[in-house]
Design an enzyme around this catalytic site. Structure first.
Site, PDB file in Angstrom:
ATOM      1  N   GLU A   1      -7.286   5.061  -0.260  1.00  0.00           N
ATOM      2  CA  GLU A   1      -5.892   5.402  -0.492  1.00  0.00           C
ATOM      3  C   GLU A   1      -5.524   5.107  -1.946  1.00  0.00           C
ATOM      4  O   GLU A   1      -5.908   4.072  -2.494  1.00  0.00           O
ATOM      5  CB  GLU A   1      -5.025   4.569   0.449  1.00  0.00           C
ATOM      6  CG  GLU A   1      -3.601   5.015   0.540  1.00  0.00           C
ATOM      7  CD  GLU A   1      -2.843   4.271   1.622  1.00  0.00           C
ATOM      8  OE1 GLU A   1      -2.184   3.267   1.289  1.00  0.00           O
ATOM      9  OE2 GLU A   1      -2.920   4.690   2.787  1.00  0.00           O
TER      10      GLU A   1
ATOM     11  N   ASP B   1      -8.349   0.999   3.338  1.00  0.00           N
ATOM     12  CA  ASP B   1      -6.914   0.819   3.108  1.00  0.00           C
ATOM     13  C   ASP B   1      -6.783  -0.499   2.359  1.00  0.00           C
ATOM     14  O   ASP B   1      -6.815  -1.567   2.964  1.00  0.00           O
ATOM     15  CB  ASP B   1      -6.153   0.776   4.436  1.00  0.00           C
ATOM     16  CG  ASP B   1      -4.658   0.555   4.239  1.00  0.00           C
ATOM     17  OD1 ASP B   1      -4.094   1.149   3.292  1.00  0.00           O
ATOM     18  OD2 ASP B   1      -4.068  -0.213   5.014  1.00  0.00           O
TER      19      ASP B   1
ATOM     20  N   ASP C   1      -3.921  -1.705   9.628  1.00  0.00           N
ATOM     21  CA  ASP C   1      -4.680  -1.483   8.394  1.00  0.00           C
ATOM     22  C   ASP C   1      -6.037  -0.832   8.674  1.00  0.00           C
ATOM     23  O   ASP C   1      -6.497  -0.001   7.905  1.00  0.00           O
ATOM     24  CB  ASP C   1      -4.847  -2.796   7.630  1.00  0.00           C
ATOM     25  CG  ASP C   1      -3.506  -3.332   7.143  1.00  0.00           C
ATOM     26  OD1 ASP C   1      -2.950  -2.756   6.198  1.00  0.00           O
ATOM     27  OD2 ASP C   1      -3.009  -4.303   7.738  1.00  0.00           O
TER      28      ASP C   1
END
Length: 182
Positions: free
Chosen positions: A68, A8, A140
């Site tokens: 991501e 992330d 996160d």
């Protein structure tokens, strides 16, 4: 057996999660955050992301990276910094020969929670449930674990489908950047 590193990305905090996928089952290996100081230059933060991801790869020996995709949230400047953080992580993986796969935030949430508009707390809860974690990971790190879980599930599903059906599968944005040449 596959070991998947989920990332992330962020220019201040980059989450990571490592899972093992074997026989339709996924298990937790590690997770955490690469913490970056906003007082440091962007170049130094990108170097630390590269070095941090490299260290995680050396320690856990994943063969795949799930990351991501960039999304627009606050400003174009934030999106550019996010893209640069992603780039540092992707280069660390590519240099070490990992296959890199990108997923939209909504695809990751859909795969883990069941809705593409899930809140961070819902993602954290489902990551704990799916991996049987005794404590809730930082947001996160949970997002990174969710990316790894999304890839494990998507890759498993794609392996069972004929290619033509797999590429038309609704709601899944699955794109491989490819494997780096050694």
């Amino acid at each position: 057996m596959r070991v998947i590193l989920g990332i992330d990305p962020g220019s201040r905090l980059t989450g990571f999660g490592v899972v093992r996928a074997a026989g339709g089952k996924t298990s937790y290996l590690a997770s955490g955050c690469i913490r970056l100081s906003p007082a440091e230059s962007l170049a130094i933060r990108l170097q630390k992301i590269y070095e941090g991801v490299s260290s995680i790869i050396e320690e856990h020996a994943p063969t795949e990276l799930a990351i991501e995709e960039v999304f627009m949230s606050k400003s174009a400047g934030s999106a550019l910094k996010l893209g640069q953080a992603r780039g540092a992580a992707i280069v660390a993986a590519a240099v070490r020969g990992l296959a890199v796969f990108e997923y939209s935030p909504s695809s990751i949430k859909q795969a883990v929670v069941g809705t593409g508009k899930a809140e961070k707390t819902q993602v954290q809860h489902m990551v704990c449930t799916l991996l049987g974690l005794p404590a809730t990971p930082q947001a996160d790190a949970a997002d990174a674990l969710a990316a790894a879980l999304c890839h494990a599930h998507t890759a498993e599903s794609m392996a069972r489908l004929p290619l033509a059906r797999a590429t038309r599968r609704a709601g899944v944005r699955w794109r491989s950047i490819g494997r780096a040449k050694a």
